[in-house]
Write a protein that holds these residues in place. Structure first.
Motif, PDB file in Angstrom:
ATOM      1  N   CYS B  85     -26.230 -38.976 -20.803  1.00 25.17           N
ATOM      2  CA  CYS B  85     -27.391 -38.454 -21.545  1.00 25.17           C
ATOM      3  C   CYS B  85     -26.921 -37.579 -22.711  1.00 25.17           C
ATOM      4  N   PRO B  86     -27.314 -37.922 -23.937  1.00 24.77           N
ATOM      5  CA  PRO B  86     -26.796 -37.177 -25.093  1.00 24.77           C
ATOM      6  C   PRO B  86     -27.416 -35.796 -25.271  1.00 24.77           C
ATOM      7  N   THR B  87     -28.576 -35.564 -24.671  1.00 20.49           N
ATOM      8  CA  THR B  87     -29.280 -34.310 -24.923  1.00 20.49           C
ATOM      9  C   THR B  87     -29.128 -33.305 -23.794  1.00 20.49           C
ATOM     10  N   ALA B  89     -30.888 -33.753 -21.177  1.00 23.74           N
ATOM     11  CA  ALA B  89     -32.192 -33.795 -20.508  1.00 23.74           C
ATOM     12  C   ALA B  89     -32.049 -34.237 -19.056  1.00 23.74           C
ATOM     13  N   SER B  90     -31.094 -35.143 -18.805  1.00 19.21           N
ATOM     14  CA  SER B  90     -30.834 -35.584 -17.433  1.00 19.21           C
ATOM     15  C   SER B  90     -29.809 -34.657 -16.810  1.00 19.21           C
ATOM     16  N   VAL B 101     -35.081 -35.111 -14.905  1.00 17.37           N
ATOM     17  CA  VAL B 101     -35.129 -35.261 -16.365  1.00 17.37           C
ATOM     18  C   VAL B 101     -36.009 -34.137 -16.906  1.00 17.37           C
ATOM     19  N   CYS B 106     -35.876 -34.735 -23.501  1.00 20.85           N
ATOM     20  CA  CYS B 106     -35.557 -36.164 -23.569  1.00 20.85           C
ATOM     21  C   CYS B 106     -36.018 -36.753 -24.899  1.00 20.85           C
ATOM     22  N   ILE B 107     -35.132 -37.563 -25.514  1.00 18.68           N
ATOM     23  CA  ILE B 107     -35.500 -38.218 -26.775  1.00 18.68           C
ATOM     24  C   ILE B 107     -35.892 -39.675 -26.550  1.00 18.68           C
ATOM     25  N   GLY B 108     -35.902 -40.106 -25.283  1.00 17.23           N
ATOM     26  CA  GLY B 108     -36.321 -41.482 -24.996  1.00 17.23           C
ATOM     27  C   GLY B 108     -35.366 -42.546 -25.503  1.00 17.23           C
ATOM     28  N   CYS B 109     -34.049 -42.251 -25.421  1.00 16.87           N
ATOM     29  CA  CYS B 109     -33.076 -43.230 -25.930  1.00 16.87           C
ATOM     30  C   CYS B 109     -32.768 -44.315 -24.900  1.00 16.87           C
ATOM     31  N   LYS B 110     -33.170 -44.102 -23.662  1.00 19.81           N
ATOM     32  CA  LYS B 110     -33.036 -45.091 -22.585  1.00 19.81           C
ATOM     33  C   LYS B 110     -31.605 -45.321 -22.107  1.00 19.81           C
ATOM     34  N   TYR B 111     -30.675 -44.554 -22.634  1.00 19.93           N
ATOM     35  CA  TYR B 111     -29.277 -44.794 -22.255  1.00 19.93           C
ATOM     36  C   TYR B 111     -29.064 -44.548 -20.755  1.00 19.93           C
ATOM     37  N   CYS B 112     -29.746 -43.528 -20.224  1.00 13.74           N
ATOM     38  CA  CYS B 112     -29.577 -43.225 -18.800  1.00 13.74           C
ATOM     39  C   CYS B 112     -30.067 -44.376 -17.930  1.00 13.74           C
ATOM     40  N   ARG B 121     -34.910 -45.714 -13.017  1.00  9.48           N
ATOM     41  CA  ARG B 121     -35.563 -44.899 -14.055  1.00  9.48           C
ATOM     42  C   ARG B 121     -36.540 -45.762 -14.828  1.00  9.48           C
ATOM     43  N   MET B 130     -38.105 -40.493 -20.532  1.00 10.56           N
ATOM     44  CA  MET B 130     -37.626 -41.131 -19.317  1.00 10.56           C
ATOM     45  C   MET B 130     -38.185 -40.386 -18.106  1.00 10.56           C
TER      46      MET B 130
HETATM   47  S1  SF4 Z   1     -33.671 -41.308 -22.292  1.00 11.23           S
HETATM   48 FE1  SF4 Z   1     -32.256 -40.620 -20.695  1.00 11.23          FE
HETATM   49  S2  SF4 Z   1     -30.277 -40.467 -21.739  1.00 11.23           S
HETATM   50 FE2  SF4 Z   1     -31.842 -40.501 -23.353  1.00 11.23          FE
HETATM   51  S3  SF4 Z   1     -32.313 -38.343 -23.732  1.00 11.23           S
HETATM   52 FE3  SF4 Z   1     -33.800 -39.054 -22.196  1.00 11.23          FE
HETATM   53  S4  SF4 Z   1     -32.876 -38.512 -20.233  1.00 11.23           S
HETATM   54 FE4  SF4 Z   1     -31.228 -38.425 -21.760  1.00 11.23          FE
END
Ligand code: SF4
Ligand code: SF4
Lengths: 312, 213
Positions: B85-87, B89-90, B101, B106-112, B121, B130
């Motif tokens: 998670c880049p932020t 948030a997770s 989360v 969370c920026i909603g990048c979905k990487y997690c 998730r 997320m």
């Molecule tokens: S979508 Fe997942 S990885 Fe991206 S910022 Fe939100 S919690 Fe972190």
């Protein structure tokens, strides 16, 4: 996985800019040919400006990937653990160093080549970050190999050097042959690596099975319900939803467009000394790169899909 | 160190989805905001759920078994979804091991979600952040709910007691005893995520060969 156009544009546009920057800095350090200082100034500053524009376009595209783009600034926070965070730092570093490089050449600073080396280093670092975003997900096995990085670098260089040839045709024609020679080399090695990558991915045996997913040893297990009738995030995000034939065709399209088609157009352009044909070759190649990146995402098989086999 | 978790007994889950609906009810009503539904009364409704009950047929007809299989975030002890998670948030809570989360970061990048092998998730299509099972962190740490209700909503709702809740690091807890004595297992152990949630396998029931009767 479902290919996201935002990320496809991000990786292909930035990849081309990174390759182009290496091409610029290479010429800046090695020199040669008969290029007047005045045209060298335009060539380097203009070229670096093109890098900045391409990278900015890629960055712009990436915002469409975010659910909450207004919070993008938070994403540099976890650089200690997250490759995505590192990429978020590497992109502006590349943008910034490229801009400085453009400015330094434009204003005739003697230290411009040093800034070029910095920009080239940022380009390399950005490739590592971008590729590791995918390669570090070890259970997405199509991505979890060194091929991901090597492929990104080679295809980025191929398109970057092709762009360099186009730009040189206009701004410093003496360098076109050298750029084309490098572009051919990257295309050939790129083709070889892409074919090896395709072969590796085709031979992968799944590590996770329905048996390990639900922990029941019986060899015969069938899903009867995924717990939702209208689908869910899991069915939208992780399945490309296209037929096997479609995927196969995309593979042929990118293989033909990037390699034989663009290489032949480049050779034709060289023979006819036509800058316009060079641009056509670049566009054909870029269309192929979009297909290649689409395929890269579509081919990745996420283990979560084991839990989402039947809609009911 | 505490690691709160669920243990799910596949012997008694009847696939009634009571845990799914009570989870949705509790978690859509709290201060963290609603779990949005897409097209809820239309032809193809879809929505955000923390918990899903799936159904599998095991074996070959006529010797088949129907297995109902509840699935939610396993609150892995080594969660691959957190470091990516880049932020930030997770995150995984130190005090009780719950993976959460922060919806405000969370920026909603979905990487997690890409990094979770279990598909645990789900991006909330309305709030664009997320979401995932919180193990009802607001219930289990509550100081105002009656003590016997300080459990996840799914556990409260399950009519067959297929869902056990507790600290898997406490050797004497109900969940640890169940895992130890009834062969509790983790999902996809091959990825070394060390899921905290575990499943209790069905007891092997002898099949009666009618001809021998
Ligand atoms: S979508 Fe997942 S990885 Fe991206 S910022 Fe939100 S919690 Fe972190
Ligand atoms: S089940 Fe998935 S979302 Fe939950 S902790 Fe494990 S990896 Fe993360």
């Amino acid at each position: 996985m479902k290919p996201a156009w935002s990320v496809i544009f991000l990786t292909t546009l930035c990849g081309m800019a990174q390759g182009f920057m290496l091409a610029l800095v290479g010429a800046d350090l090695i020199g040669g040919g008969h290029v007047t200082p005045a045209s060298a100034r335009i060539f380097f500053s203009g070229g670096a400006a093109i890098c900045v524009v391409l990278t900015a376009l890629g960055l712009f595209a990436s915002f469409f990937h975010l659910g909450r783009p207004e919070r993008f600034w938070r994403s540099a926070a976890m650089w200690r653990t997250s490759w995505l965070s590192r990429e978020v730092i590497a992109v502006p570093a590349f943008l910034g160093s490229s801009s400085f490089y453009a400015w330094a050449h434009y204003s005739g600073q003697a230290y411009a080549p040093a800034l070029g080396v910095l920009a080239a280093a940022c380009a390399l670092a950005l490739w590592v970050c971008t590729a590791m975003i995918y390669a570090c997900l070890r259970f997405i096995r199509e991505w979890a190999s060194a091929y991901t990085l090597v492929n990104f670098v080679l295809l980025g260089c191929a398109s970057g050097f092709t762009l360099a040839a186009c730009w040189a045709a206009w701004a410093a024609p003496a360098w076109v042959p050298a750029y084309l020679a490098a572009a051919y080399l990257f295309l050939i090695v790129g083709l070889l690596v892409r074919l090896l990558m395709l072969r590796r991915n085709a031979s992968l045996k799944p590590v996770s099975t329905l048996q390990s997913a639900i922990g029941i040893k019986n060899p015969k297990i069938q899903q009867k319900s995924m717990g939702a009738m209208g689908g869910s995030f899991n069915t939208r995000e992780f399945f490309h939803g296209k037929s096997a034939l479609f995927i196969k065709n995309v593979r042929w399209i990118f293989l033909v467009l990037i390699f034989p088609a663009s290489t032949m157009l480049l050779a034709l352009a060289e023979q006819r000394v036509s800058g316009l044909l060079l641009v056509v070759a670049l566009l054909v190649q870029y269309a192929g790169l979009l297909a290649e990146r689409w395929f890269f995402f579509a081919q990745a098989n996420h283990p979560q899909n084991l839990y989402y086999q039947v809609v009911s | 160190m505490t690691q709160l978790a669920l243990v799910i007994d596949l012997n008694v889950c009847v696939g009634c989805h009571a845990c799914v609906t009570s989870c949705k009810q509790w978690n859509t009503s709290g201060s963290a905001g609603p779990l949005e539904d897409l097209n809820p009364y239309g032809e193809s409704p879809s929505g955000t759920f923390f918990n899903r009950v799936q159904t599998y047929e095991v074996g070959e007809f006529p010797l088949t078994e129907t297995v109902h299989f509840p699935k939610s975030c396993l609150h892995c002890e080594d969660p691959p979804c957190v470091p990516v998670c880049p932020t930030g948030a997770s995150y995984k809570r130190k005090e009780d091991g719950i993976v959460l989360v922060d919806y405000d970061k969370c920026i909603g990048c979905k990487y997690c979600a890409w990094a979770c092998p279990y598909g645990a998730r789900e991006l909330d299509e309305g709030r664009k952040v997320m979401t995932k099972c919180t193990l009802c962190v607001d219930r289990v740490t509550s100081t105002t709910l009656p003590e016997d209700e300080r459990k996840p909503a799914c556990v409260m709702a399950c009519p067959t007691s297929a869902r056990l809740f507790g600290d898997v690091h406490d050797e004497n807890s109900e969940v640890s005893v169940a895992i130890r004595e009834r062969g509790g297992y983790a999902l996809m152990p091959e990825w070394e995520t060390k899921p905290a949630n575990q499943y209790l396998p069905r007891k092997i029931t002898e099949l009666i060969d009618e001809a021998k009767l």
